[in-house]
Design a protein around this motif. Structure first.
Motif, PDB file in Angstrom:
ATOM      1  N   SER A 463      48.070  16.531   4.484  1.00 47.90           N
ATOM      2  CA  SER A 463      49.129  17.340   5.169  1.00 47.90           C
ATOM      3  C   SER A 463      50.213  16.385   5.914  1.00 47.90           C
ATOM      4  CB  SER A 463      48.569  18.394   5.776  1.00 47.90           C
ATOM      5  OG  SER A 463      47.589  17.534   6.738  1.00 47.90           O
ATOM      6  N   ILE A 464      51.310  17.310   6.525  1.00 40.57           N
ATOM      7  CA  ILE A 464      51.966  16.545   7.315  1.00 40.57           C
ATOM      8  C   ILE A 464      51.928  17.455   8.532  1.00 40.57           C
ATOM      9  CG2 ILE A 464      54.483  16.271   7.858  1.00 40.57           C
ATOM     10  CD1 ILE A 464      55.130  15.960   4.958  1.00 40.57           C
ATOM     11  N   GLU A 465      51.426  16.758   9.951  1.00 40.53           N
ATOM     12  CA  GLU A 465      51.020  17.475  10.831  1.00 40.53           C
ATOM     13  C   GLU A 465      52.205  17.390  11.885  1.00 40.53           C
ATOM     14  OE1 GLU A 465      48.065  16.967  14.636  1.00 40.53           O
ATOM     15  OE2 GLU A 465      47.860  15.350  13.141  1.00 40.53           O
ATOM     16  N   ALA A 466      52.374  18.699  12.436  1.00 42.24           N
ATOM     17  CA  ALA A 466      53.199  18.931  13.987  1.00 42.24           C
ATOM     18  C   ALA A 466      52.190  18.839  14.890  1.00 42.24           C
ATOM     19  CB  ALA A 466      53.746  20.233  13.607  1.00 42.24           C
ATOM     20  N   ASN A 467      52.197  17.934  15.699  1.00 38.90           N
ATOM     21  CA  ASN A 467      50.938  17.705  16.597  1.00 38.90           C
ATOM     22  C   ASN A 467      51.083  18.777  17.699  1.00 38.90           C
ATOM     23  OD1 ASN A 467      48.664  16.342  17.781  1.00 38.90           O
ATOM     24  ND2 ASN A 467      49.987  14.810  18.695  1.00 38.90           N
ATOM     25  N   ILE A 468      49.883  19.146  18.265  1.00 39.30           N
ATOM     26  CA  ILE A 468      49.729  19.872  19.524  1.00 39.30           C
ATOM     27  C   ILE A 468      49.005  19.100  20.317  1.00 39.30           C
ATOM     28  CG2 ILE A 468      48.917  22.189  20.517  1.00 39.30           C
ATOM     29  CD1 ILE A 468      51.136  22.720  18.483  1.00 39.30           C
ATOM     30  N   MET A 469      49.692  18.744  21.448  1.00 38.31           N
ATOM     31  CA  MET A 469      48.764  17.701  22.352  1.00 38.31           C
ATOM     32  C   MET A 469      49.482  17.650  23.559  1.00 38.31           C
ATOM     33  SD  MET A 469      47.997  13.640  21.414  1.00 38.31           S
ATOM     34  CE  MET A 469      46.183  13.188  22.149  1.00 38.31           C
ATOM     35  N   GLU A 470      48.659  17.642  24.713  1.00 43.95           N
ATOM     36  CA  GLU A 470      49.136  17.626  26.033  1.00 43.95           C
ATOM     37  C   GLU A 470      50.238  16.416  26.153  1.00 43.95           C
ATOM     38  OE1 GLU A 470      46.000  18.821  29.288  1.00 43.95           O
ATOM     39  OE2 GLU A 470      45.315  17.184  28.111  1.00 43.95           O
ATOM     40  N   GLY A 471      51.642  16.902  26.389  1.00 45.08           N
ATOM     41  CA  GLY A 471      52.673  15.975  26.546  1.00 45.08           C
ATOM     42  C   GLY A 471      53.311  15.366  25.366  1.00 45.08           C
ATOM     43  N   ASP A 472      52.797  15.934  24.279  1.00 44.77           N
ATOM     44  CA  ASP A 472      53.188  15.373  22.670  1.00 44.77           C
ATOM     45  C   ASP A 472      53.318  16.509  21.890  1.00 44.77           C
ATOM     46  OD1 ASP A 472      54.019  13.476  20.920  1.00 44.77           O
ATOM     47  OD2 ASP A 472      52.021  12.908  20.468  1.00 44.77           O
ATOM     48  N   THR A 473      53.524  17.620  22.137  1.00 51.32           N
ATOM     49  CA  THR A 473      53.746  18.569  21.037  1.00 51.32           C
ATOM     50  C   THR A 473      54.940  18.543  20.158  1.00 51.32           C
ATOM     51  OG1 THR A 473      52.316  20.298  22.165  1.00 51.32           O
ATOM     52  CG2 THR A 473      54.045  21.388  20.786  1.00 51.32           C
ATOM     53  N   GLY A 474      54.712  18.479  18.827  1.00 50.19           N
ATOM     54  CA  GLY A 474      55.884  18.192  17.870  1.00 50.19           C
ATOM     55  C   GLY A 474      55.989  16.962  17.208  1.00 50.19           C
ATOM     56  N   SER A 475      55.114  16.059  17.537  1.00 52.45           N
ATOM     57  CA  SER A 475      55.154  14.701  16.882  1.00 52.45           C
ATOM     58  C   SER A 475      54.668  14.705  15.596  1.00 52.45           C
ATOM     59  CB  SER A 475      54.230  13.674  17.486  1.00 52.45           C
ATOM     60  OG  SER A 475      54.651  13.434  18.645  1.00 52.45           O
ATOM     61  N   PHE A 476      55.310  14.017  14.430  1.00 56.80           N
ATOM     62  CA  PHE A 476      54.778  14.183  13.274  1.00 56.80           C
ATOM     63  C   PHE A 476      53.752  12.982  12.846  1.00 56.80           C
ATOM     64  CE2 PHE A 476      59.275  15.482  11.746  1.00 56.80           C
ATOM     65  CZ  PHE A 476      58.654  16.751  11.384  1.00 56.80           C
ATOM     66  N   TRP A 477      52.626  13.562  12.106  1.00 55.09           N
ATOM     67  CA  TRP A 477      51.529  12.687  11.716  1.00 55.09           C
ATOM     68  C   TRP A 477      51.232  12.837  10.234  1.00 55.09           C
ATOM     69  CZ3 TRP A 477      48.590   8.864  14.289  1.00 55.09           C
ATOM     70  CH2 TRP A 477      48.946   8.753  15.687  1.00 55.09           C
ATOM     71  N   LEU A 478      50.975  11.949   9.503  1.00 54.80           N
ATOM     72  CA  LEU A 478      50.662  11.844   8.045  1.00 54.80           C
ATOM     73  C   LEU A 478      49.221  12.061   7.951  1.00 54.80           C
ATOM     74  CD1 LEU A 478      53.234   9.468   6.412  1.00 54.80           C
ATOM     75  CD2 LEU A 478      53.353  11.926   7.063  1.00 54.80           C
ATOM     76  N   VAL A 479      48.603  12.931   7.555  1.00 54.27           N
ATOM     77  CA  VAL A 479      47.373  13.237   7.387  1.00 54.27           C
ATOM     78  C   VAL A 479      46.462  12.889   6.057  1.00 54.27           C
ATOM     79  CG1 VAL A 479      45.391  14.798   7.924  1.00 54.27           C
ATOM     80  CG2 VAL A 479      47.412  14.651   9.202  1.00 54.27           C
ATOM     81  N   SER A 480      45.510  12.099   5.851  1.00 51.01           N
ATOM     82  CA  SER A 480      44.985  12.072   4.544  1.00 51.01           C
ATOM     83  C   SER A 480      43.728  12.842   4.361  1.00 51.01           C
ATOM     84  CB  SER A 480      44.804  10.582   4.404  1.00 51.01           C
ATOM     85  OG  SER A 480      43.889  10.418   3.194  1.00 51.01           O
ATOM     86  N   ASN A 481      43.380  13.352   3.248  1.00 51.03           N
ATOM     87  CA  ASN A 481      42.045  13.855   3.000  1.00 51.03           C
ATOM     88  C   ASN A 481      40.859  12.978   2.738  1.00 51.03           C
ATOM     89  OD1 ASN A 481      42.648  13.562   0.344  1.00 51.03           O
ATOM     90  ND2 ASN A 481      43.545  15.731   0.258  1.00 51.03           N
ATOM     91  N   ARG A 482      41.386  11.856   2.852  1.00 49.29           N
ATOM     92  CA  ARG A 482      40.225  10.652   2.380  1.00 49.29           C
ATOM     93  C   ARG A 482      40.475   9.575   3.425  1.00 49.29           C
ATOM     94  NH1 ARG A 482      39.322  14.152  -0.444  1.00 49.29           N
ATOM     95  NH2 ARG A 482      38.854  14.038  -2.936  1.00 49.29           N
ATOM     96  N   PRO A 483      38.921   8.924   3.510  1.00 50.21           N
ATOM     97  CA  PRO A 483      39.111   7.982   4.696  1.00 50.21           C
ATOM     98  C   PRO A 483      39.744   6.703   4.714  1.00 50.21           C
ATOM     99  CG  PRO A 483      36.974   7.754   3.221  1.00 50.21           C
ATOM    100  CD  PRO A 483      37.729   8.919   2.850  1.00 50.21           C
ATOM    101  N   ARG A 484      40.093   6.461   3.357  1.00 46.11           N
ATOM    102  CA  ARG A 484      41.213   5.287   3.134  1.00 46.11           C
ATOM    103  C   ARG A 484      42.352   5.885   2.101  1.00 46.11           C
ATOM    104  NH1 ARG A 484      36.078   3.264   3.252  1.00 46.11           N
ATOM    105  NH2 ARG A 484      36.004   3.479   0.940  1.00 46.11           N
TER     106      ARG A 484
END
Length: 612
Positions: A463-484
């Motif tokens: 997926s492509i993440e829109a982060n929800i985090m203290e002080g950092d809501t909205g950052s993009f993260w690229l998320v894999s469904n495998r460990p590598r």
């Protein structure tokens, strides 16, 4: 052996039935008139097939309350098994592990009023050599029993109409027992016990046993009739724990044949039209708790008035037997047995629906505030078992990030897939951080365009993440469904994660921060990210961190977030202000997941508006 060898009789029957089918096709085509090469027509009559253990023969019932036949798959030679003694007809016939035949049928049949006979059916065992009539087992059976393919063991269902003194109206129960033989070879039930009573479930339904799940047969699949249409469920025989495997509101899913690896079951399903049990075709459902329909195997329901039903898979997983049925007739009534070569793949079905069609501007509420219908849950620690991480609290969706000792990493994911939409929601953190993130910043996220199930220790879908985090809501993260690597899509094909942003490198960590008008930067591969523009350049990963320009609200207050996904573009807004924008996203459609990431959080007003 007192079987009738009716090669000549069967030829005549097939010829007569063939003439009738020809006459029918002259006025209205049926699926049998236009079979694909991987489906062949085995018999012109019959219903409710069951494979012999060697895959060479099929047992079936002539008709509801009819005789039982066996057919050689290779030659189509028919043998009548129950024609030499008087009986009221049978509704089921299944091979036992020793080759004997388990029968279910009434003791009395009134042709003018057959309804009661279908309810008041009794189980019996007929010897495989046909040396004598069936021996009653002394119990009634509602609809079909389940038979172990490895041991002399069965399961079956009772309903209130059969045992009104033991079950109140609307109640049902499933039982299991061994079949044992005395010194004279007479079969009987032993070690009988109740597996599940419908009154013990948190929802109302009528039960029907289906299959012992291979390879270890520690679980029994069953139909939950009337729940969300009808659902595919399983109950662990040792613990009585129940899992809803389809969990598809307003969709009919009835499990029938199970695959020998136990990873999939066939279902009679109306996914293609949502018209109910009379308008089903055969689908393949993953038994991993995701609710994922993998393939549509038949298209008999594409012909007006017809459907495919009552499938069963051979023990080697190579072939599927099923019947042609008519939409206006009672469930189980069949018009011939067909064989499907499973080396031919079915039509792929994405998890949940294809991107959901809806009128632009019409808001869809993804969370009803009452239960988790329409969602599936998963954690790396417990897989599809919800350990209390995802609950409804005061009309909100609460995600508990841990249990005080360990953290939970996973998420709650829509069963439906979407593209081209505006997603809006409110969130607030509502507790501590857990496990390895104790004392670190509270964290969650909105995973967009989710594909592929997490495996190998991964916690989230691709997926492509829109982060929800203290002080950092909205950052993009690229998320894999495998460990590598970047992971795989729903079909198991590799994906290449990526999104293009306008960003600059700043701060003590020399990281990328979103800045409109800046040079374009291609963020790629697993764990690639781009911070929001407002994120403090000296941000620290500690609980309660607040930056000077934070847009997300302090602990205990609701923050409003919107994600606008249009084509390959994703915009993220926090409290009405654009905080990140990406183009040329490698993923453009999929499911939506809300992360569990070691922090307690509440979500509410989770709504989606389709865009043109």
């Amino acid at each position: 052996m007192q079987h009738f060898n009716i090669r000549s009789i069967s030829a005549a029957l097939l010829a007569i039935a063939g003439l009738a089918a020809t006459a029918h096709s002259q006025s209205d085509k049926s699926p049998a008139d236009e079979l694909p090469p991987y489906i062949r027509h085995l018999t012109r009559f019959g219903e409710r097939a069951d494979w012999s253990h060697d895959g060479k023969r099929i047992l079936f019932v002539e008709k509801t309350f009819g005789d039982v036949y066996e057919v050689e798959v290779a030659t189509k030679e028919l043998r009548l098994l129950t024609g030499y003694y008087p009986h009221a007809g049978y509704t089921r016939a299944l091979y036992l592990a020793n080759g004997d035949i388990l029968l279910s049928g009434p003791q009395v049949l009134d042709p003018k009023n057959p309804g009661p006979a279908r309810v008041q059916c009794f189980l019996s065992v007929m010897p495989k050599d046909g040396s004598k009539p069936p021996t009653p087992l002394g119990t009634k059976c509602s609809e079909g029993p389940a038979v172990s393919r490895k041991r002399m063991h069965i399961a079956w269902t009772h309903v209130s109409a059969q045992y009104p003194d033991e079950l109140p109206e609307g109640a049902s129960r499933m039982l299991e027992a061994d079949i044992v033989y005395d010194a004279k070879g007479k079969p009987a039930l032993a070690n009988q016990r109740v597996v599940l009573d419908s009154r013990d479930l948190p929802f109302k339904c009528t039960l029907e046993t289906q299959n012992f799940r291979p390879p270890d047969e520690k679980e029994l699949t069953f139909s939950a009739y009337g729940h969300q249409g009808t659902d595919v469920c399983g109950v662990e025989l040792a613990t009585k724990k129940v899992t809803n495997y389809s969990n598809a509101p307003n969709q009919y899913d009835e499990p029938e044949g199970i695959f020998p690896d136990g990873k999939f079951t066939l279902v009679e399903c109306d996914h293609h039209n949502r018209k109910g049990s009379g308008h089903v075709d055969l689908y393949k459902l993953a038994l991993d708790g995701s609710g994922r329909l993998v393939e549509r195997l038949t298209h008999f329901n594409d012909y007006p008035g017809y459907k495919a039903s009552n499938p069963v898979v051979s023990d080697d997983g190579a072939l599927l037997a099923f019947q042609m049925a008519k939409t206006t007739e009672a469930a189980g009534v069949g018009h011939g047995i067909f064989i499907y070569d499973l080396s031919h793949p079915g039509e792929p079905v994405k998890d949940g629906d294809e991107p959901r069609p809806a009128s632009p501007g019409k808001t869809i509420s993804l969370f009803n505030g009452k239960n988790l219908d329409g969602w599936t849950t998963w954690t790396r620690e417990t897989r599809f078992e919800n350990p209390g991480a995802f609950v409804v609290e005061d009309g909100c969706l609460r995600i508990n990030g841990g249990d005080g000792k360990r953290a939970y990493y996973g998420g709650i994911t829509t069963k439906q897939s979407f593209q081209n939409y505006r997603l809006s929601l409110d969130y607030k953190f509502a507790g501590p951080t857990h496990g390895d993130r104790a004392k670190m910043a509270r964290d969650s996220g909105i995973l967009l365009h989710c594909v592929g199930a997490p495996e190998g220790g991964a916690a989230w879908p691709g997926s492509i993440e829109a982060n929800i985090m203290e002080g950092d809501t909205g950052s993009f993260w690229l998320v894999s469904n495998r460990p590598r690597g970047d992971g795989v899509d729903d079909d198991g094909k590799p994906i290449n994660l990526g999104i293009t942003v306008e960003a600059v490198r700043e701060g003590t960590g020399n990281e990328w921060y979103f800045k409109p008008g800046a040079p374009k930067k291609r963020v790629e591969h697993k764990d690639g990210y781009c911070n929001t523009g407002y994120k403090d350049r000296n941000w620290k990963d500690v609980t309660g961190y607040r930056g000077a320009h934070d847009l997300d609200k302090p602990l205990g207050e609701w923050t409003h977030v919107e994600c606008v996904c249009r084509g390959d573009t994703i915009e993220v807004y926090c409290e009405g202000k654009l905080v990140n924008l990406g183009t040329q996203a490698s993923l453009t459609k999929g499911r939506i997941c809300l992360q569990a990431e070691a922090a307690d959080i509440l979500y509410r007003n989770i709504e989606l508006m389709p865009l043109e």
